[in-house]
Scaffold this motif. Structure first.
Motif, mmCIF file in Angstrom:
data_model
loop_
_atom_site.group_PDB
_atom_site.id
_atom_site.type_symbol
_atom_site.label_atom_id
_atom_site.label_comp_id
_atom_site.label_asym_id
_atom_site.label_seq_id
_atom_site.Cartn_x
_atom_site.Cartn_y
_atom_site.Cartn_z
ATOM 1 N N ASP A 93 0.829 -1.196 0.000
ATOM 2 C CA ASP A 93 0.000 0.000 0.000
ATOM 3 C C ASP A 93 0.869 1.253 0.000
ATOM 4 N N THR A 97 1.073 4.222 -2.738
ATOM 5 C CA THR A 97 0.670 5.551 -2.290
ATOM 6 C C THR A 97 1.804 6.568 -2.381
ATOM 7 N N TRP A 98 2.903 6.298 -1.715
ATOM 8 C CA TRP A 98 3.975 7.291 -1.594
ATOM 9 C C TRP A 98 4.982 7.254 -2.729
ATOM 10 N N GLY A 126 -4.453 0.429 -3.771
ATOM 11 C CA GLY A 126 -3.649 1.622 -3.523
ATOM 12 C C GLY A 126 -3.702 2.603 -4.680
ATOM 13 N N SER A 129 -0.510 9.049 -4.147
ATOM 14 C CA SER A 129 -0.808 10.233 -3.358
ATOM 15 C C SER A 129 -0.874 11.462 -4.264
#
Length: 144
Positions: A93, A97-98, A126, A129
Motif C-alpha cells: 500500500d 501511495t507514496w 492503492g 498520493s
C-alpha cells in the motif's frame, strides 16, 4: 489491466501469481521461467517485464526471484520503472501511495498464498498520493 509477470523459477508462489492475477481479471504476459523459451535468470526475466511497463506493453509488472531483491534491482535499472519489494500488505500500500510504484517485486521464498492475496489486494486498491511532497519525490526520481 495488462500485467507482465516474471520469475526466475516456478518455486514458491510464482505460478500462483499468474493464476491469481488472471482470476482477478487481468491480462497477464509471462517471462522467464513462466514464459516459453526465454532465459529464466532473474536479471534477464525481470528486465523484460520492466521493459513491458516502460515501453507501454503492460500497465504494471510483478517480478519474482528467491528473495525478491535481485528482481527489484533488475527492474529498477529500467528507466521509468519504480519497483518495490513488498513482503506485506502495508508495504505494498505504501509503495503505491507514496512511491507510485508500477512494478511489484516479490520473494518466492517468503510470500505465502495468504500473504500474496493480501499484498495484491493492497497493491491494486492503492492509489498514488496527490500530496505535493509525495509528487515532488516521485518526480525527482527521473532527475536522479
Amino acid at each position: 489491466m495488462r500485467i507482465s509477470v516474471a520469475a526466475d523459477s516456478k518455486d514458491g508462489v510464482a505460478e500462483r501469481v499468474v493464476t491469481e492475477l488472471r482470476r482477478r481479471g487481468h491480462d497477464v504476459v509471462t517471462h522467464g521461467a513462466l514464459g516459453d523459451g526465454e532465459r529464466a535468470d532473474w536479471a534477464w526475466a525481470c528486465e523484460l517485464a520492466a521493459k513491458d511497463v516502460s515501453e507501454g506493453r503492460a500497465d504494471q509488472a510483478v517480478v519474482c526471484c528467491w528473495t525478491g531483491t535481485g528482481a527489484s534491482i533488475a527492474a529498477n535499472k529500467v528507466p521509468g520503472v519504480r519497483a518495490a519489494l513488498c513482503v506485506d500488505a502495508y508495504t505494498a500500500d505504501g509503495a503505491r501511495t507514496w512511491n507510485d510504484a508500477n512494478v511489484l517485486a516479490l520473494s518466492l521464498r517468503l510470500t505465502s498464498d495468504v500473504v500474496l492475496g493480501e499484498i495484491l489486494d493492497a497493491w491494486f486498491e492503492g492509489r498514488p498520493s496527490t500530496d505535493a511532497a509525495d509528487l515532488a519525490n516521485v518526480s525527482h526520481l527521473d532527475e536522479i
